[in-house]
Design an enzyme around this catalytic site. Structure first.
Site, PDB file in Angstrom:
ATOM      1  N   TYR A 117       1.103  -1.368   0.214  1.00 21.77           N
ATOM      2  CA  TYR A 117       0.308   0.033  -0.192  1.00 21.77           C
ATOM      3  C   TYR A 117       0.817   0.984  -0.086  1.00 21.77           C
ATOM      4  O   TYR A 117       2.145   1.260   0.240  1.00 21.77           O
ATOM      5  CB  TYR A 117      -1.012  -0.013   1.028  1.00 21.77           C
ATOM      6  CG  TYR A 117      -0.192   0.495   2.841  1.00 21.77           C
ATOM      7  CD1 TYR A 117       0.097  -0.503   3.283  1.00 21.77           C
ATOM      8  CD2 TYR A 117      -0.330   1.552   3.188  1.00 21.77           C
ATOM      9  CE1 TYR A 117       1.321  -0.111   4.399  1.00 21.77           C
ATOM     10  CE2 TYR A 117       0.207   1.194   4.673  1.00 21.77           C
ATOM     11  CZ  TYR A 117       0.974   0.683   4.802  1.00 21.77           C
ATOM     12  OH  TYR A 117       2.028   0.898   5.961  1.00 21.77           O
TER      13      TYR A 117
ATOM     14  N   LEU B 216      11.231   1.153   7.321  1.00 16.69           N
ATOM     15  CA  LEU B 216      10.547   1.805   5.945  1.00 16.69           C
ATOM     16  C   LEU B 216      10.803   2.814   5.867  1.00 16.69           C
ATOM     17  O   LEU B 216      10.943   4.227   7.164  1.00 16.69           O
ATOM     18  CB  LEU B 216       9.023   1.760   6.059  1.00 16.69           C
ATOM     19  CG  LEU B 216       8.119   2.390   4.793  1.00 16.69           C
ATOM     20  CD1 LEU B 216       8.179   1.180   4.421  1.00 16.69           C
ATOM     21  CD2 LEU B 216       6.876   2.904   5.212  1.00 16.69           C
TER      22      LEU B 216
HETATM   23  N1  PLP Z   1       7.968   3.898   9.001  1.00 13.51           N
HETATM   24  C1  PLP Z   1       6.512   3.044   8.744  1.00 13.51           C
HETATM   25  C2  PLP Z   1       6.747   1.371   9.756  1.00 13.51           C
HETATM   26  C3  PLP Z   1       5.533   2.906   8.572  1.00 13.51           C
HETATM   27  O1  PLP Z   1       4.011   2.867   8.037  1.00 13.51           O
HETATM   28  C4  PLP Z   1       5.303   4.699   7.517  1.00 13.51           C
HETATM   29  C5  PLP Z   1       3.858   5.179   7.153  1.00 13.51           C
HETATM   30  O2  PLP Z   1       3.121   4.861   7.378  1.00 13.51           O
HETATM   31  C6  PLP Z   1       5.762   5.762   8.270  1.00 13.51           C
HETATM   32  C7  PLP Z   1       7.252   4.863   8.536  1.00 13.51           C
HETATM   33  C8  PLP Z   1       6.908   6.964   7.674  1.00 13.51           C
HETATM   34  O3  PLP Z   1       6.599   6.458   5.788  1.00 13.51           O
HETATM   35  P1  PLP Z   1       6.260   7.740   5.169  1.00 13.51           P
HETATM   36  O4  PLP Z   1       6.695   9.234   5.698  1.00 13.51           O
HETATM   37  O5  PLP Z   1       6.864   7.607   3.897  1.00 13.51           O
HETATM   38  O6  PLP Z   1       4.720   8.538   6.140  1.00 13.51           O
END
Ligand code: PLP
Length: 287
Positions: free
Chosen positions: A33, A205
């Site tokens: 997603y 992530l």
């Molecule tokens: N880490 C995790 C596990 C996440 O689920 C998310 C966002 O949903 C992030 C970091 C932050 O990512 P982003 O800045 O792309 O929203």
């Protein structure tokens, strides 16, 4: 018009939107997603979000359900139908529908669902006080770099945080280092004003907000280190914050039972938040 969703080629009323019971996303969490923030009616960092989506799909050998250009068109159509100017577009792609069997089906068409959601601005009170995070063991798998819909450890962590009256749970690896939150990246600012966040590998992530903020930090000339940091270092930090598509830059003022620094949102943190909001305000619709 009631809120609309996009499901496998059709726009439909959000409340009636449904997928097949043998969709592999439903049965195996076999899908990925993205959450693309919308600010002032503009998709923030759409290209990097779609890059990460394509990468997640590649890692799982799932095809893109449609071209990137078509994904962009559907995002905009949905935003228009739902009058969305602040919130986010959610996109989920699974391996598709097939009789239940763990191995990849010989033939399956990737399934695509897109929805939008409005988001209220963060309250002044939250920004004045900052938020609390708790810490817990990181029990996730070894490919946290893939934005998979398989999120059980993340939701358990977030639930534990909610039960503790906290905003997030920071997860600790076997070495006692913080990986990230359950839906946000973790940052600290040391006594020597160095901004520190975990280096992006398969343990976290790689947040799109994280990447944008790294660029802003470099542009401002602040000291920066992308490396692992321990819970002890975080507890001794002058400032702490989290970043994500929904939090932007959110000051953290308490880790477990300990205040961070003087217990108030950090000056550098709030400056970075301001820079990030300025950055979003400066974005223009592509093309
Ligand atoms: N880490 C995790 C596990 C996440 O689920 C998310 C966002 O949903 C992030 C970091 C932050 O990512 P982003 O800045 O792309 O929203």
């Amino acid at each position: 018009m009631p809120r609309q969703a996009y499901v496998n080629g059709r726009y439909t009323a959000h409340n009636d939107a449904a997928v097949h019971i043998e969709d592999r996303g439903y049965q195996f969490a076999d899908g990925v997603y993205e959450v693309v923030p919308v600010y002032n009616g503009i998709l923030v960092d759409e290209e990097p979000h779609l890059d990460r989506l394509e990468r997640s799909l590649r890692e799982l050998q799932i095809d893109m359900p449609m071209s990137r250009a078509a994904m962009k068109l559907v995002s905009r159509e949905l935003m228009q139908r739902n009058s969305l100017s602040r919130g986010f577009v959610y996109m989920q792609i699974t391996r598709g529908v097939a009789p239940r069997d763990h191995k990849f089906p010989a033939q399956a068409t990737p399934a695509l669902v897109m929805t939008t959601r409005q988001m209220k601005p963060h309250s002044a009170e939250v920004l004045e006080k900052g938020v609390k995070v708790i810490t817990l063991r990181d029990i996730r798998w070894e490919r946290c770099d893939i934005k998979s819909v398989s999120l059980l450890p993340n939701i358990l962590g977030k639930q534990a945080a909610a039960e503790a009256g906290a905003y997030e749970a920071w997860q600790l690896d076997d070495d006692g280092n913080i990986t990230e939150g359950t839906s946000a990246n973790a940052w600290i600012v040391t006594d020597s004003d160095t901004v520190v966040t975990r280096n992006a590998n398969s343990a976290i992530l790689n947040g799109i907000t994280r990447i944008a903020l790294l660029d802003l930090i470099r542009a401002e000339g602040f000291q920066l280190e992308e490396r692992a940091f321990s819970l002890e270092e975080a507890q001794a930090a002058r400032e702490a914050f989290v970043t994500s598509s929904s939090s932007f830059v959110m000051p953290v003022t308490q880790i477990d039972d300990n205040p961070v620094g003087n217990g108030h949102p950090g000056l550098l943190t709030m400056k970075l938040r301001e820079r990030y909001v300025d950055y979003m305000n400066g974005l223009k619709e592509a093309g």
